[in-house]
Design an enzyme around this catalytic site. Structure first.
Site, PDB file in Angstrom:
ATOM      1  N   CYS A 168      -8.178 -27.839  11.885  1.00 46.01           N
ATOM      2  CA  CYS A 168      -9.445 -28.541  12.107  1.00 46.01           C
ATOM      3  C   CYS A 168      -9.278 -30.057  11.999  1.00 46.01           C
ATOM      4  O   CYS A 168     -10.050 -30.800  12.597  1.00 46.01           O
ATOM      5  CB  CYS A 168     -10.509 -28.029  11.133  1.00 46.01           C
ATOM      6  N   ASP A 222       0.857  -1.179   0.000  1.00 45.75           N
ATOM      7  CA  ASP A 222       0.000   0.000   0.000  1.00 45.75           C
ATOM      8  C   ASP A 222       0.893   1.228   0.000  1.00 45.75           C
ATOM      9  O   ASP A 222       2.124   1.125   0.020  1.00 45.75           O
ATOM     10  CB  ASP A 222      -0.975  -0.037   1.176  1.00 45.75           C
ATOM     11  N   HIS A 229      -6.162 -21.222  10.785  1.00 44.24           N
ATOM     12  CA  HIS A 229      -7.514 -21.636  10.406  1.00 44.24           C
ATOM     13  C   HIS A 229      -8.261 -20.503   9.708  1.00 44.24           C
ATOM     14  O   HIS A 229      -8.920 -20.717   8.689  1.00 44.24           O
ATOM     15  CB  HIS A 229      -8.323 -22.100  11.620  1.00 44.24           C
ATOM     16  N   ASP A 277      -8.145  -7.183   0.712  1.00 46.35           N
ATOM     17  CA  ASP A 277      -7.197  -7.486   1.790  1.00 46.35           C
ATOM     18  C   ASP A 277      -7.873  -7.061   3.081  1.00 46.35           C
ATOM     19  O   ASP A 277      -8.728  -6.167   3.078  1.00 46.35           O
ATOM     20  CB  ASP A 277      -5.898  -6.685   1.646  1.00 46.35           C
ATOM     21  N   CYS A 292      -8.843 -27.754   6.927  1.00 37.23           N
ATOM     22  CA  CYS A 292      -7.503 -27.228   7.232  1.00 37.23           C
ATOM     23  C   CYS A 292      -6.815 -28.094   8.287  1.00 37.23           C
ATOM     24  O   CYS A 292      -7.434 -28.875   8.994  1.00 37.23           O
ATOM     25  CB  CYS A 292      -7.559 -25.760   7.673  1.00 37.23           C
ATOM     26  N   CYS A 339     -14.391 -27.814   7.787  1.00 37.86           N
ATOM     27  CA  CYS A 339     -13.134 -27.218   7.311  1.00 37.86           C
ATOM     28  C   CYS A 339     -12.055 -28.279   7.170  1.00 37.86           C
ATOM     29  O   CYS A 339     -11.804 -29.050   8.095  1.00 37.86           O
ATOM     30  CB  CYS A 339     -12.682 -26.139   8.286  1.00 37.86           C
TER      31      CYS A 339
END
Lengths: 432, 432
Positions: free
Chosen positions: A369, A101, A395, A326, A366, A364
């Site tokens: 999880c 940015d 997560h 973002d 991931c 989930c």
């Protein structure tokens, strides 16, 4: 899946692959890889996505692009150091795409004792109170030294609730700064190209270059211009090929937003961002602005909504034509014990999870999880263990990035309208 | 490579594969995997090796066994909760071997207002000041509920500089507590076996069991015994097959150490530990005690030196016959910005690393050294980023575990004497 828009320049390729209503699925090409959109960019403020190893970002989360903050890196470690280390990619060890940015938002939200002038903005560093000066030119120079793949124009961010006159003044300043950003950026790119894109040296002595980025405002009032037009030394040689995005401002005033968009497009950028939202205004108002502005943004350029948002926000704004996002929410809230799940937010502090063997989100896939229970995560958070922040952040990013993957698939298969309705309906069902 | 010692019982297998001088290379077999020795066990105080995901411990670092602290887990989240979640392995998601200490050392180092009695020790929790009572029986019950693979007897730790009489009293108490630990442990194991090693329920209501572990001392003085002999409820049903290690005390008095060893061996354990070292005494004195005690410890049992130490300590004590180690140094110092390297310690705060592109250790093959520069790590530490602690801890553990891997190879190939000399010589050469 009707129109296919295409844009290429030396730094960035862009192609729309499918559309459904205003929603678009596309692909951004940078010299550091291919990025499918809509995309969520994890925030890596100081050159690190807080609590996440780059191995996880790459292999487990498959983040293709992350964001870094010019303001923060300018203060610490400073562009001289990043330059001496071969640019931000080499400095951090992140080989994929980076967006930086401009620093404008942080000056507005973190800087103390700000003094806004036509030339730029004077303020005191939030780290140590030092006097600093940031302008379109300095921002472009610093971002060139960082060597990010996507550079943002330096803008002025009016408060969300800014009255029309204040918002107009701010928007007009942003338009003038957009021109100056473009001009300085182009100079830097040409100089970089003329110099044959010299490979950065990592052996250089960073101290020699100290001060060349005008991080510190000069003592005398009259020296502002000198500070603003500071030379970069040879730091821009690191920049390689960068793309530049312009930023649309105008607070919540739709006519100002439209005017800002016109004036920004007039300057011409590789992509366009909507700035100055999610800064305190009501949510319906934010959606209204995005709905009014995004569809008017050039179809043949990527559209980026800065600093947004929740999973629901992402879907709502994809539906209104946004390609890039973002936000600090998944990382910051992860550190604070908040998990995002397919059934809404879950506060890991809650005593009801004390012996709960279920994962944060039963749907989930991931790593967190698959392995850990709410009971364990609650224990980690309650005892102040770092692993709580690490795992919740992991997560949350997995949930955000996976959601965007599903959004892309949905658009490409013409199922986005249904996906959006079902996804948002489920968010309300509760994570209990 | 002469003697080959073998020991098996239902919970633990032990085999010496090679010897060089007093140094031994062996293998421990637990129901949760094979552990080559000499081994360094990362410390996972509260059920987490601070700042390290289990994926990294397993795949990248290949830690085969970690340590958890009974005292800490007893206070938070409490054995009732761990039991309700199916034991510590299931609670944390760590599928490999776990060793739990007895809590004795933490009571000694962290507890406030300690009152030592024959029955056990009364103290105030360092977390919230609550009155607590720990005894051999309670420690065995808690460790049974945690379900660790290796359980430590409950001992009393005299100060490093304890005078003979104080050290004798403490050592004798430890010997009586060793008997009581053994007796209660055996009961718990039998009860577990009688109950057919019932699979733990994860649906149970943890609250029902609250208080059954006598974490809180009773209000009245007369209730100490009641607290000490508290029943476990059915928590021991989770324990499965566990091994029990005895602990040799006696401060730095060699005759007391020998007597302690005899009395501990008389009780009979699956392995033997040297406790009460690295608690402030001079280093040569520590080596002297290890040198005097370790070779006298049963050859057919693993030998564990508790709470030790630096890389140099590990090699020196392997050379004196020790098989197992644990220490907070790589993790705690990693969080404090200290890196262990093949050329000694490196303080990442040092300004000289500001633009240094080199890894922490040019000879280290770990993921941190492959990707990140000292400059970046210094920046992360200077800006207070979590990733500094995460990466330094990862590197330090990689260095410790890799060193032990090389130690094992050296012993097995008869090169340990040379390896030790070269390794320690290099440590002094400086990480600059």
């Amino acid at each position: 899946m009707t129109a296919v828009e295409k844009m290429t320049n030396s730094a960035l390729g862009w192609e729309v692959l499918a559309e459904e209503g205003e929603a678009r699925a596309g692909v951004l090409r940078t010299r550091r890889g291919r990025i499918e959109t809509p995309v969520f960019m994890p925030v890596g403020t100081l050159g690190t996505v807080k609590g996440v190893r780059f191995e996880a970002l790459e292999s487990e989360l498959d983040a293709r692009i992350i964001l870094a903050n010019t303001y923060h890196l300018w203060l610490r470690p400073g562009p001289e150091t990043v330059r001496a280390c071969g640019g931000l990619h080499r400095f951090t060890g992140w080989p994929r795409a980076l967006l930086t940015d401009s620093g404008g938002f942080q000056v507005w939200s973190l800087g103390h004792l700000r003094k806004l002038r036509e030339e730029g903005v004077e303020f005191r560093s939030h780290v140590d109170g030092r006097a600093c000066f940031l302008s379109p030119e300095v921002s472009m120079e610093v971002q060139a030294a960082l060597g990010s793949d996507i550079v943002m124009a330096f803008d002025e961010c009016a408060p969300g609730e800014a009255a029309r006159e204040q918002a107009r003044v701010s928007m007009e300043l942003t338009a003038r700064w957009a021109r100056r950003s473009r001009a300085r950026f182009d100079e830097l790119q040409r100089e970089g190209a003329d110099a044959g894109r010299l490979a950065p040296t990592t052996e250089g002595d960073g101290r020699e270059a100290a001060g060349s980025f005008a991080r510190h405002a000069s003592e005398g009032e009259d020296d502002d211009n000198a500070a603003a037009s500071s030379l970069l030394g040879d730091a821009h040689l690191l920049s390689g090929e960068q793309a530049l995005f312009g930023i649309v401002q105008g607070a919540t005033h739709l006519d100002l937003r439209r005017e800002s968009l016109e004036r920004t497009v007039e300057v011409g950028f590789d992509g366009y961002a909507i700035g100055g939202l999610s800064v305190g205004e009501e949510k319906p108002l934010m959606y209204e602005v995005v709905e009014a502005v995004a569809p008017l943004m050039p179809r043949d350029r990527p559209r980026y909504l800065m600093g947004v948002g929740t999973p629901e926000d992402l879907l709502e704004c994809v539906a209104r034509g946004v390609d890039m996002f973002d936000c600090v929410l998944p990382t910051r809230n992860g550190r604070n014990g908040q998990a995002y799940t397919s059934r809404g937010r879950l506060n890991i502090r809650n005593a009801r999870w004390a012996a709960d063997p279920r994962p944060l989100d039963e749907e989930c896939p991931c790593a967190v999880c698959r392995r850990h229970s709410r009971a364990y995560l609650r224990h980690l958070h309650a005892t102040g263990e770092m692993l709580a922040a690490i795992l919740l952040t992991h997560h949350n990013l997995a949930f955000f990035l996976d959601t965007m993957r599903r959004v892309r698939q949905a658009i490409r298969s013409g199922q986005f309208t249904r996906f959006r309705r079902e996804f948002i309906g489920k968010l309300d069902s509760g994570a209990g």
